[in-house]
Motif scaffolding. Structure first.
Motif, PDB file in Angstrom:
ATOM      1  N   LEU A 100     -31.650   5.619  26.038  1.00  0.00           N
ATOM      2  CA  LEU A 100     -31.993   5.079  27.358  1.00  0.00           C
ATOM      3  C   LEU A 100     -30.906   4.160  27.917  1.00  0.00           C
ATOM      4  O   LEU A 100     -31.087   3.536  28.966  1.00  0.00           O
ATOM      5  CB  LEU A 100     -33.335   4.332  27.278  1.00  0.00           C
ATOM      6  CG  LEU A 100     -34.551   5.194  26.920  1.00  0.00           C
ATOM      7  CD1 LEU A 100     -35.788   4.340  26.674  1.00  0.00           C
ATOM      8  CD2 LEU A 100     -34.839   6.224  28.004  1.00  0.00           C
ATOM      9  N   GLY A 101     -29.791   4.055  27.202  1.00  0.00           N
ATOM     10  CA  GLY A 101     -28.661   3.270  27.717  1.00  0.00           C
ATOM     11  C   GLY A 101     -28.911   1.774  27.755  1.00  0.00           C
ATOM     12  O   GLY A 101     -28.423   1.076  28.644  1.00  0.00           O
ATOM     13  N   LEU A 102     -29.651   1.257  26.781  1.00  0.00           N
ATOM     14  CA  LEU A 102     -29.985  -0.170  26.777  1.00  0.00           C
ATOM     15  C   LEU A 102     -29.162  -0.972  25.763  1.00  0.00           C
ATOM     16  O   LEU A 102     -29.430  -2.157  25.544  1.00  0.00           O
ATOM     17  CB  LEU A 102     -31.487  -0.346  26.468  1.00  0.00           C
ATOM     18  CG  LEU A 102     -32.446   0.251  27.507  1.00  0.00           C
ATOM     19  CD1 LEU A 102     -33.882   0.253  26.979  1.00  0.00           C
ATOM     20  CD2 LEU A 102     -32.363  -0.524  28.813  1.00  0.00           C
ATOM     21  N   GLY A 103     -28.188  -0.318  25.153  1.00  0.00           N
ATOM     22  CA  GLY A 103     -27.434  -0.941  24.060  1.00  0.00           C
ATOM     23  C   GLY A 103     -26.774  -2.259  24.437  1.00  0.00           C
ATOM     24  O   GLY A 103     -26.698  -3.168  23.609  1.00  0.00           O
ATOM     25  N   SER A 104     -26.303  -2.374  25.664  1.00  0.00           N
ATOM     26  CA  SER A 104     -25.585  -3.607  26.046  1.00  0.00           C
ATOM     27  C   SER A 104     -26.547  -4.776  26.251  1.00  0.00           C
ATOM     28  O   SER A 104     -26.130  -5.920  26.324  1.00  0.00           O
ATOM     29  CB  SER A 104     -24.784  -3.367  27.328  1.00  0.00           C
ATOM     30  OG  SER A 104     -25.686  -3.043  28.365  1.00  0.00           O
ATOM     31  N   ARG A 105     -27.841  -4.493  26.335  1.00  0.00           N
ATOM     32  CA  ARG A 105     -28.813  -5.570  26.599  1.00  0.00           C
ATOM     33  C   ARG A 105     -29.581  -6.006  25.358  1.00  0.00           C
ATOM     34  O   ARG A 105     -30.321  -6.986  25.390  1.00  0.00           O
ATOM     35  CB  ARG A 105     -29.813  -5.094  27.667  1.00  0.00           C
ATOM     36  CG  ARG A 105     -29.118  -4.851  29.011  1.00  0.00           C
ATOM     37  CD  ARG A 105     -30.055  -4.241  30.017  1.00  0.00           C
ATOM     38  NE  ARG A 105     -31.295  -5.014  30.144  1.00  0.00           N
ATOM     39  CZ  ARG A 105     -32.379  -4.561  30.768  1.00  0.00           C
ATOM     40  NH1 ARG A 105     -32.377  -3.354  31.310  1.00  0.00           N
ATOM     41  NH2 ARG A 105     -33.447  -5.297  30.849  1.00  0.00           N
TER      42      ARG A 105
END
Ligand SMILES: N[C@@H](CCC(=O)N[C@@H](CS)C(=O)NCC(=O)O)C(=O)O
Length: 196
Positions: A22-27
């Motif tokens: 879901l592309g949440l890795g940076s958060r």
């Protein structure tokens, strides 16, 4: 945000795969904690002493992988499909995980105090669950949903902790589902270490 995990925990793995998909890795930072070490940080966040546990920036903590998974979906820009059939498959996948973990807990007890009754009961439940899930795979529109992911995580956990189950025999659709997930980077990089 911070996700407290263990690298061998399949419940943690589900959340970790979702963070990547879901592309949440940076958060979200992943912090490792072995639940049986009773790490004060984990016990403060989750009185149940279990992983995974998601700690929000304001200190509020969410326990239970299913709750965390719903929260992650809400945080993401792109939605995974969610309907009652997906919830049903997620629940069955979670139940399969619970039974496989419970069987493992019984198996690692000293031989003299293992219960053949409980091991057998868990194993029969596991086999009924994989039979039911095999019939559901053909009707899936996508593997990118919580139900199929939970199923794949549970099947991979069986390979890890119950390899003698031979669940692939007679269940080609389930084997294909796990293969499809295993080809994705999110799944590959969250595999449990081989020496544990
Ligand atoms: N239903 C929980 C299960 C979590 C769970 O049992 N985690 C295990 C690791 S796989 C754990 O932390 N066990 C420690 C304990 O039970 O004390 C979820 O879905 O998050």
């Amino acid at each position: 945000m911070k996700l407290i995990i263990s690298t061998t925990s399949p419940y943690s793995r589900k959340c970790r795969v979702m963070i990547r998909e879901l592309g949440l890795g940076s958060r979200i930072d992943e912090v490792e904690s072995h639940p049986f070490d009773d790490d004060p940080e984990l016990l403060k966040a989750n009185p149940l002493g279990r992983v995974p546990c998601l700690v929000l920036d304001d200190g509020q903590a969410y326990t239970e992988s299913a709750l965390i998974a719903d929260f992650l979906c809400e945080q993401a820009d792109r939605n995974w499909p969610r309907d009652w059939n997906d919830r049903r498959l997620e629940a069955l996948g979670n139940g399969l995980l619970d039974l496989t973990v419970a069987r493992r807990v019984e198996m690692v007890r000293d031989e003299g105090i293992q219960s053949a009754y409980w091991i057998g009961r868990r194993e029969r439940g596991i086999m009924r669950a994989v039979d039911e899930l095999e019939t559901a795979v053909g009707a899936l529109d996508t593997i990118e949903a919580q139900g199929p992911l939970t199923m794949a995580v549970a099947l991979a956990y069986m390979d890890f902790r119950y390899p003698e189950s031979d669940w692939r025999t007679g269940r080609p659709q389930l084997a294909g589902l796990l293969d499809a997930w295993q080809q994705r980077t999110s799944f590959a990089v969250t595999a449990p270490p081989s020496d544990t």
